[in-house]
Design a protein around this motif. Structure first.
Motif, PDB file in Angstrom:
ATOM      1  N   LEU A 300       0.833  -1.203   0.000  1.00  0.00           N
ATOM      2  CA  LEU A 300       0.000   0.000   0.000  1.00  0.00           C
ATOM      3  C   LEU A 300       0.868   1.254   0.000  1.00  0.00           C
ATOM      4  O   LEU A 300       0.579   2.223  -0.718  1.00  0.00           O
ATOM      5  CB  LEU A 300      -0.933   0.010   1.205  1.00  0.00           C
ATOM      6  CG  LEU A 300      -1.747   1.299   1.393  1.00  0.00           C
ATOM      7  CD1 LEU A 300      -2.686   1.530   0.221  1.00  0.00           C
ATOM      8  CD2 LEU A 300      -2.519   1.264   2.709  1.00  0.00           C
ATOM      9  N   ASP A 301       1.924   1.254   0.791  1.00  0.00           N
ATOM     10  CA  ASP A 301       2.806   2.418   0.835  1.00  0.00           C
ATOM     11  C   ASP A 301       3.352   2.739  -0.555  1.00  0.00           C
ATOM     12  O   ASP A 301       3.428   3.911  -0.951  1.00  0.00           O
ATOM     13  CB  ASP A 301       3.959   2.158   1.806  1.00  0.00           C
ATOM     14  CG  ASP A 301       3.511   2.178   3.260  1.00  0.00           C
ATOM     15  OD1 ASP A 301       2.430   2.733   3.541  1.00  0.00           O
ATOM     16  OD2 ASP A 301       4.240   1.626   4.105  1.00  0.00           O
ATOM     17  N   ARG A 302       3.720   1.694  -1.290  1.00  0.00           N
ATOM     18  CA  ARG A 302       4.236   1.916  -2.653  1.00  0.00           C
ATOM     19  C   ARG A 302       3.143   2.469  -3.568  1.00  0.00           C
ATOM     20  O   ARG A 302       3.400   3.339  -4.405  1.00  0.00           O
ATOM     21  CB  ARG A 302       4.794   0.608  -3.214  1.00  0.00           C
ATOM     22  CG  ARG A 302       6.067   0.127  -2.523  1.00  0.00           C
ATOM     23  CD  ARG A 302       6.702  -1.019  -3.285  1.00  0.00           C
ATOM     24  NE  ARG A 302       5.880  -2.223  -3.296  1.00  0.00           N
ATOM     25  CZ  ARG A 302       5.914  -3.164  -2.358  1.00  0.00           C
ATOM     26  NH1 ARG A 302       6.743  -3.033  -1.310  1.00  0.00           N
ATOM     27  NH2 ARG A 302       5.153  -4.230  -2.431  1.00  0.00           N
ATOM     28  N   LEU A 303       1.924   1.966  -3.401  1.00  0.00           N
ATOM     29  CA  LEU A 303       0.826   2.413  -4.257  1.00  0.00           C
ATOM     30  C   LEU A 303       0.407   3.850  -3.947  1.00  0.00           C
ATOM     31  O   LEU A 303      -0.053   4.576  -4.837  1.00  0.00           O
ATOM     32  CB  LEU A 303      -0.371   1.478  -4.093  1.00  0.00           C
ATOM     33  CG  LEU A 303      -0.189   0.068  -4.658  1.00  0.00           C
ATOM     34  CD1 LEU A 303      -1.324  -0.847  -4.202  1.00  0.00           C
ATOM     35  CD2 LEU A 303      -0.108   0.108  -6.176  1.00  0.00           C
ATOM     36  N   LEU A 304       0.558   4.274  -2.695  1.00  0.00           N
ATOM     37  CA  LEU A 304       0.183   5.636  -2.320  1.00  0.00           C
ATOM     38  C   LEU A 304       1.212   6.668  -2.756  1.00  0.00           C
ATOM     39  O   LEU A 304       0.893   7.865  -2.850  1.00  0.00           O
ATOM     40  CB  LEU A 304      -0.013   5.727  -0.802  1.00  0.00           C
ATOM     41  CG  LEU A 304      -1.260   5.076  -0.216  1.00  0.00           C
ATOM     42  CD1 LEU A 304      -1.201   5.095   1.308  1.00  0.00           C
ATOM     43  CD2 LEU A 304      -2.527   5.772  -0.704  1.00  0.00           C
ATOM     44  N   ALA A 305       2.418   6.234  -3.036  1.00  0.00           N
ATOM     45  CA  ALA A 305       3.506   7.175  -3.333  1.00  0.00           C
ATOM     46  C   ALA A 305       3.186   8.123  -4.490  1.00  0.00           C
ATOM     47  O   ALA A 305       3.414   9.340  -4.369  1.00  0.00           O
ATOM     48  CB  ALA A 305       4.803   6.412  -3.590  1.00  0.00           C
ATOM     49  N   PRO A 306       2.666   7.644  -5.623  1.00  0.00           N
ATOM     50  CA  PRO A 306       2.359   8.588  -6.713  1.00  0.00           C
ATOM     51  C   PRO A 306       1.295   9.620  -6.336  1.00  0.00           C
ATOM     52  O   PRO A 306       1.363  10.772  -6.772  1.00  0.00           O
ATOM     53  CB  PRO A 306       1.868   7.674  -7.847  1.00  0.00           C
ATOM     54  CG  PRO A 306       2.392   6.318  -7.513  1.00  0.00           C
ATOM     55  CD  PRO A 306       2.418   6.251  -6.026  1.00  0.00           C
ATOM     56  N   LEU A 307       0.314   9.212  -5.544  1.00  0.00           N
ATOM     57  CA  LEU A 307      -0.717  10.158  -5.096  1.00  0.00           C
ATOM     58  C   LEU A 307      -0.092  11.245  -4.230  1.00  0.00           C
ATOM     59  O   LEU A 307      -0.355  12.438  -4.420  1.00  0.00           O
ATOM     60  CB  LEU A 307      -1.806   9.426  -4.316  1.00  0.00           C
ATOM     61  CG  LEU A 307      -2.847  10.330  -3.640  1.00  0.00           C
ATOM     62  CD1 LEU A 307      -3.709  11.012  -4.688  1.00  0.00           C
ATOM     63  CD2 LEU A 307      -3.706   9.542  -2.670  1.00  0.00           C
ATOM     64  N   VAL A 308       0.719  10.837  -3.268  1.00  0.00           N
ATOM     65  CA  VAL A 308       1.347  11.802  -2.370  1.00  0.00           C
ATOM     66  C   VAL A 308       2.276  12.739  -3.149  1.00  0.00           C
ATOM     67  O   VAL A 308       2.345  13.943  -2.874  1.00  0.00           O
ATOM     68  CB  VAL A 308       2.102  11.068  -1.246  1.00  0.00           C
ATOM     69  CG1 VAL A 308       2.927  12.043  -0.419  1.00  0.00           C
ATOM     70  CG2 VAL A 308       1.111  10.318  -0.360  1.00  0.00           C
ATOM     71  N   ALA A 309       2.948  12.193  -4.153  1.00  0.00           N
ATOM     72  CA  ALA A 309       3.826  13.032  -4.970  1.00  0.00           C
ATOM     73  C   ALA A 309       3.037  14.130  -5.671  1.00  0.00           C
ATOM     74  O   ALA A 309       3.511  15.263  -5.830  1.00  0.00           O
ATOM     75  CB  ALA A 309       4.568  12.174  -5.990  1.00  0.00           C
ATOM     76  N   GLY A 310       1.812  13.808  -6.113  1.00  0.00           N
ATOM     77  CA  GLY A 310       0.994  14.791  -6.818  1.00  0.00           C
ATOM     78  C   GLY A 310       0.238  15.728  -5.904  1.00  0.00           C
ATOM     79  O   GLY A 310       0.086  16.917  -6.198  1.00  0.00           O
ATOM     80  N   ALA A 311      -0.238  15.212  -4.770  1.00  0.00           N
ATOM     81  CA  ALA A 311      -1.073  16.011  -3.869  1.00  0.00           C
ATOM     82  C   ALA A 311      -0.261  16.767  -2.833  1.00  0.00           C
ATOM     83  O   ALA A 311      -0.728  17.765  -2.284  1.00  0.00           O
ATOM     84  CB  ALA A 311      -2.087  15.113  -3.160  1.00  0.00           C
ATOM     85  N   GLY A 312       0.934  16.303  -2.554  1.00  0.00           N
ATOM     86  CA  GLY A 312       1.742  16.900  -1.495  1.00  0.00           C
ATOM     87  C   GLY A 312       1.690  16.059  -0.242  1.00  0.00           C
ATOM     88  O   GLY A 312       0.830  15.184  -0.072  1.00  0.00           O
ATOM     89  N   ARG A 313       2.609  16.331   0.653  1.00  0.00           N
ATOM     90  CA  ARG A 313       2.714  15.565   1.891  1.00  0.00           C
ATOM     91  C   ARG A 313       1.459  15.775   2.746  1.00  0.00           C
ATOM     92  O   ARG A 313       1.084  16.921   3.036  1.00  0.00           O
ATOM     93  CB  ARG A 313       3.958  15.992   2.667  1.00  0.00           C
ATOM     94  CG  ARG A 313       4.223  15.170   3.925  1.00  0.00           C
ATOM     95  CD  ARG A 313       5.470  15.714   4.642  1.00  0.00           C
ATOM     96  NE  ARG A 313       5.766  14.950   5.840  1.00  0.00           N
ATOM     97  CZ  ARG A 313       6.512  13.866   5.843  1.00  0.00           C
ATOM     98  NH1 ARG A 313       7.051  13.421   4.711  1.00  0.00           N
ATOM     99  NH2 ARG A 313       6.754  13.219   6.974  1.00  0.00           N
ATOM    100  N   PRO A 314       0.787  14.696   3.173  1.00  0.00           N
ATOM    101  CA  PRO A 314      -0.411  14.878   4.000  1.00  0.00           C
ATOM    102  C   PRO A 314      -0.051  15.397   5.392  1.00  0.00           C
ATOM    103  O   PRO A 314       1.046  15.143   5.907  1.00  0.00           O
ATOM    104  CB  PRO A 314      -1.015  13.472   4.070  1.00  0.00           C
ATOM    105  CG  PRO A 314       0.126  12.543   3.802  1.00  0.00           C
ATOM    106  CD  PRO A 314       1.042  13.274   2.871  1.00  0.00           C
ATOM    107  N   SER A 315      -0.979  16.099   5.996  1.00  0.00           N
ATOM    108  CA  SER A 315      -0.761  16.606   7.355  1.00  0.00           C
ATOM    109  C   SER A 315      -0.925  15.512   8.392  1.00  0.00           C
ATOM    110  O   SER A 315      -0.401  15.611   9.509  1.00  0.00           O
ATOM    111  CB  SER A 315      -1.731  17.754   7.646  1.00  0.00           C
ATOM    112  OG  SER A 315      -3.076  17.350   7.422  1.00  0.00           O
ATOM    113  N   SER A 316      -1.652  14.462   8.056  1.00  0.00           N
ATOM    114  CA  SER A 316      -1.760  13.302   8.937  1.00  0.00           C
ATOM    115  C   SER A 316      -1.996  12.063   8.084  1.00  0.00           C
ATOM    116  O   SER A 316      -2.521  12.140   6.976  1.00  0.00           O
ATOM    117  CB  SER A 316      -2.896  13.467   9.951  1.00  0.00           C
ATOM    118  OG  SER A 316      -4.160  13.456   9.300  1.00  0.00           O
TER     119      SER A 316
END
Length: 479
Positions: A300-316
């Protein structure tokens, strides 16, 4: 006529060699021209279940839906049916007495069409959940929390919705979007048969070879159109562990989150489902991603990486592995509660509208959506990922037509003032078009046939005419 699957966030075994003609004989119904005064006392005597009328003990509770905005509606009677024969008796009573009739399983109709001023056929006592040989047979009155709980004891489940107290009947009849639909399909996609009491009193077991047209219509054609469904048989899947996750961003990241999510979520692996929430509450503006992954945390961490790269670092960020049942409770908003407590979630006054997104929002569309949520009031927009197994079914194979949609969009607000809803829905129709989900039924829609059913509308109308030619079952958006 209970259509709805996610407003909360958002039987005896039927034989598998279905009889073409039901074992119980249909009740003789009078022709429409032979109406007689409704004999409520006679109906009470004919029922194995219970008829509750104004003045009776329990009437105040019997007439309530999930949404207290409809408490003003006072049915002439609520029949707690215990069998298909009871349902047949109710339909005979309605026909001979000219009494309006509607069926109710969970009572979550967005438009309040699970009730009326005539007779309400309440199916809540027909709630058995039985499992054998990879199949579940479920009474129409079963609530989703009980479906999940009872099937979990066998290590299996069916793809269904999130709200714990939604009825399996309305969910299935409208299609059934849910947390594992990208992997296992819609609820209606795993339906193998349905037992329906038609307007003329017949009890029909419908599947791909028996009353196939009615079976097709019951897989996405909406509740209240073709008869009263009393039992469903589904294929099940093995229910394994689920990794649930929550990511939050500050409102300043809302546009980036929408842009990144809509490019990422619909094309993610089938095992990954997510819902992006934009909300304005008493606590301010919020962006939250809620999701479930049918796999482990490292993947899951690997799959979330592209989303986080586009949206920015989440606050939580919160990620944890749970059982399938616990995941469904969490997604339904009652993860810290017992199953019994999930059955008693508080009633909520709300109003809602929907879109089905067949293409990604442009930059202008993203801006319009985010600005719309930021306007005053308490409201939210929920975008649920589709694609995966949903999109691999032909649009005409079942009555649910929106197979090519990338995600669903639900606009919801506290209370029943629809001003914000109508404004944001109109603004976003410019970008999403006019597609809508029948399980988020919308009394404002004028071109609702095309919005809900698309190219399947004409065939659905023909099925309706064949099984209820005199329109005994009718409501404002009935086919």
């Amino acid at each position: 006529m209970d259509h709805w699957d996610s407003a909360c966030r958002d039987t005896t075994m039927v034989r598998r060699d279905f009889l073409h003609v039901a074992a119980m004989a249909p009740l003789a119904l009078a022709a429409p021209s032979a109406l007689t005064a409704p004999d409520w006392a006679r109906l009470r005597r004919r029922l194995k279940g219970t008829l509750v009328r104004p003045g009776d003990a329990g009437y105040a509770a019997a007439r309530r839906l999930y949404n207290p905005a409809y408490d003003r509606i006072r049915p002439g009677g609520v029949a707690y049916c215990e069998s298909a024969a009871d349902v047949s008796a109710c339909l005979a009573f309605a026909r001979t007495g000219g009494v309006p009739v509607t069926a109710r399983s969970g009572g979550h109709s967005y438009a309040g069409w699970s009730t009326g001023t005539g007779l309400v056929i309440d199916l809540s006592r027909m709630s058995t959940v039985a499992y054998a040989g990879g199949r579940a047979t479920i009474g129409a009155g079963a609530k989703l929390i009980d479906v999940y709980d009872r099937l979990a004891r066998h290590g299996v489940s069916v793809p269904a919705g999130t709200c714990p107290t939604v009825g399996i009947s309305g969910l299935t009849l409208g299609g059934g979007l849910g947390v594992v639909s990208r992997k296992h399909g819609l609820t209606c996609d795993v339906l193998e048969s349905v037992r329906v009491v038609t307007a003329d009193g017949r009890v029909l077991d419908c599947d791909a070879t028996h009353h196939a047209d009615l079976f097709w219509a019951c897989r996405g054609g909406g509740g209240g159109n073709f008869g009263v469904a009393v039992s469903f048989t589904f294929r099940t899947f093995e229910a394994r562990g689920v990794t649930v996750f929550f990511l939050n961003w500050p409102w300043s990241k809302a546009r980036a989150a929408v842009r990144a999510w809509q490019s990422w979520a619909p094309s993610a692996p089938d095992e990954l489902w997510s819902s992006l929430h934009l909300a304005r509450s008493a606590g301010g503006l919020n962006v939250e991603l809620v999701g479930a992954y049918l796999g482990g945390k490292p993947a899951l961490d690997r799959l979330l990486a592209p989303l986080v790269a586009g949206a920015g670092r989440p606050s939580s960020r919160s990620v944890r592995a749970v059982s399938h049942l616990e995941a469904m409770k969490i997604m339904g908003g009652c993860g810290s509660r017992s199953v019994a407590e999930c059955r008693r979630i508080p009633r909520t006054a709300f109003a809602a509208k929907s879109h089905l997104a067949y293409q990604k929002l442009s930059a202008d569309g993203v801006r319009a959506l985010v600005n719309g949520v930021a306007r005053g009031g308490r409201h939210s927009v929920l975008m649920d990922a589709m694609g995966g197994a949903i999109g691999r079914v032909n649009a005409t194979a079942t009555a649910f037509p929106h197979r090519a949609a990338l995600f669903s969009v639900q606009y919801s607000q506290e209370g029943m003032d629809r001003t914000w809803l109508r404004k944001v829905h109109a603004d976003m129709s410019r970008y999403f078009g006019d597609h809508a989900y029948v399980n988020y039924i919308d009394p404002d829609l004028t071109d609702w046939r095309d919005a809900y059913y698309g190219a399947n509308a004409a065939r659905l109308a023909a099925v309706r005419a064949a099984y209820d030619p005199d329109r005994l079952l009718r409501f404002s958006q009935g086919l």
